[in-house]
Enzyme design. Structure first.
Site, mmCIF file in Angstrom:
data_model
loop_
_atom_site.group_PDB
_atom_site.id
_atom_site.type_symbol
_atom_site.label_atom_id
_atom_site.label_comp_id
_atom_site.label_asym_id
_atom_site.label_seq_id
_atom_site.Cartn_x
_atom_site.Cartn_y
_atom_site.Cartn_z
ATOM 1 N N GLY A 64 -10.162 4.015 15.065
ATOM 2 C CA GLY A 64 -9.651 2.658 14.939
ATOM 3 C C GLY A 64 -10.718 1.670 14.497
ATOM 4 C CG ASP A 121 -3.637 -0.306 20.642
ATOM 5 O OD1 ASP A 121 -4.651 -0.892 21.061
ATOM 6 O OD2 ASP A 121 -3.045 0.576 21.298
ATOM 7 N N GLY A 165 -1.720 -1.348 24.345
ATOM 8 C CA GLY A 165 -1.860 -2.235 23.184
ATOM 9 C C GLY A 165 -2.867 -3.295 23.565
HETATM 10 O O1 F6P Z 1 -7.153 1.365 21.609
HETATM 11 C C1 F6P Z 1 -6.163 2.192 22.063
HETATM 12 C C2 F6P Z 1 -6.018 2.065 23.549
HETATM 13 O O2 F6P Z 1 -5.144 3.041 23.967
HETATM 14 C C3 F6P Z 1 -5.514 0.692 23.994
HETATM 15 O O3 F6P Z 1 -4.121 0.539 23.806
HETATM 16 C C4 F6P Z 1 -5.891 0.718 25.448
HETATM 17 O O4 F6P Z 1 -5.970 -0.568 26.021
HETATM 18 C C5 F6P Z 1 -7.277 1.368 25.370
HETATM 19 O O5 F6P Z 1 -7.253 2.246 24.249
HETATM 20 C C6 F6P Z 1 -7.619 2.135 26.633
HETATM 21 O O6 F6P Z 1 -8.941 2.589 26.463
HETATM 22 P P1 F6P Z 1 -9.550 3.705 27.466
HETATM 23 O O7 F6P Z 1 -8.843 4.990 27.177
HETATM 24 O O8 F6P Z 1 -11.009 3.752 27.098
HETATM 25 O O9 F6P Z 1 -9.251 3.225 28.848
#
Ligand code: F6P
Length: 365
Positions: free
Chosen positions: A114, A140, A183
């Site tokens: 991303g 997202d 998201g």
């Molecule tokens: O960027 C994608 C995502 O899934 C977001 O929707 C979410 O807030 C974040 O990653 C969660 O990150 P992690 O897996 O590091 O907690």
């Protein structure tokens, strides 16, 4: 790892997304078919700094390469078999320099990820001349220039399935539910799923509402649906995680307010969390991963670099590829458009919100 222009590296980075493995498969298969040795980098930029490579092809003894057996099953696997990481070391110039040295002399690096991952790819190119090609992957759907990133379709199917199940039990007990979906900075998943599941309301960070305004909007919806004049069996509200008020707090306060009017009204919260990011990729994400992977390898072989392959481009410009549905855009343009998507100045965000508003007549907020 060999300093060899016939070697191509691929890595997955940032939040994992269903379809990443399909893209890795395509890079390995297409690379081998085009005479390349393909290596996977383990755990994103962290593994690149450490030089942790995994062969995805092997030499067949005639100076040609074949994809390794493990590659065959990748299209249908969730997550990323290479592993991913958010790498603080890579945010340092020293870390990026070490990473660049690991792939010096190779044909290039395919980065599947991303916003943050593509920013890192751009830095490898601009600071060290690494030939990079980006593939958008983020559930997202918060990446500019592409109408869909890897993982979005699968995540939406997961949310729709979960909301259908919640609506069943909500209707049985005449309850209101607030369902929170992932998201971090974009409400796209909540917006798209709300229409698909026939939600009664949707809460988006893009609305820019205060906590009090969010509480009032949900209370009004529950009152209209389940209050004295209400005739609904269920009220279903989707909330993007980027709407700051915690889901459980929102539900508690709304239920307290409603109970003052009618002690029988019940409001519940369900936070889907990382469930939304798991699972086997849908057909669409498998197809998208394979086609973007093919386009990325062909672009690097054609001498392109510092770009991202985009699906059904949302903006003008870019370069054509052999795939009529895929265009290549400079990473500078992708990252600028990503910022505009998230701060709401992008016409795409405004179009998406207008679409929702047109449906919002059905989604009384
Ligand atoms: O960027 C994608 C995502 O899934 C977001 O929707 C979410 O807030 C974040 O990653 C969660 O990150 P992690 O897996 O590091 O907690």
């Amino acid at each position: 790892m060999p300093d060899d222009p016939r070697t191509l590296a691929v890595l997955t980075s940032g939040g994992d997304a269903p379809g990443m493995n399909a893209a890795v498969r395509a890079v390995a298969k297409v690379g081998a078919a085009r005479g390349l040795r393909v290596v996977g980098v383990e755990d994103g930029y962290d593994g690149l700094i450490d030089g942790r490579f995994r062969p995805l092809t092997f030499d067949d003894g005639n100076g040609q390469f074949r994809a390794a057996a493990e590659v065959d099953r990748l299209s249908g696997l969730g997550g990323t078999t290479l592993g991913s990481a958010r790498s603080p070391r890579f945010r340092t110039a020293e870390g990026r320099s070490t990473a660049a040295k690991r792939i010096e002399g190779m044909l290039g690096l395919v980065v599947i990820g991303g916003d943050g991952s593509l920013t890192g790819a751009r830095a490898l190119g601009s600071e060290h001349g690494v030939k990079v090609m980006g593939i958008p992957a983020s559930i997202d759907n918060d990446i500019g220039c592409t109408s869909s990133a890897l993982g979005v379709d699968t995540a939406l199917n997961t949310i729709v399935d979960a909301c259908d199940k919640i609506a069943d039990t909500a209707s049985s007990h005449r309850r209101a539910f607030v369902v929170e979906v992932m998201g971090r900075r974009s409400g796209y998943l909540a917006m798209a799923a709300a229409i698909a599941v026939g939600a009664d309301g949707v809460l988006l960070p893009e609305h820019g509402r205060s906590e009090e305004a969010v509480l009032d909007a949900v209370e009004q919806l529950v009152r209209a649906g389940l209050g004295k004049a209400g005739d609904k069996r269920r009220v279903l509200v989707l909330k993007a995680e980027g709407v700051a008020i915690p889901c459980t707090k929102l539900v508690r306060i709304v239920e307290e307010r409603m109970r003052a009017l009618d002690a029988t009204i019940e409001v519940r919260a369900t936070v889907l969390g990382h469930l939304v990011r798991g699972g086997a990729p849908s057909y669409f994400d498998r197809m998208l991963g394979n086609r973007l992977g093919l386009a990325a390898v062909e672009a690097l072989l054609a001498g392109a670099s510092g770009e991202m392959v985009a699906w059904l481009a949302t903006v003008q410009g870019g370069s054509r590829t052999n795939d009529p549905s895929i265009r290549r855009f400079p990473l500078d343009q992708v990252l600028d458009e990503t910022a505009a998507l998230l701060d709401g100045t992008s016409p795409v965000t405004q179009w998406r919100l207008r679409l929702l508003e047109s449906v919002e007549g059905v989604l009384p907020l």
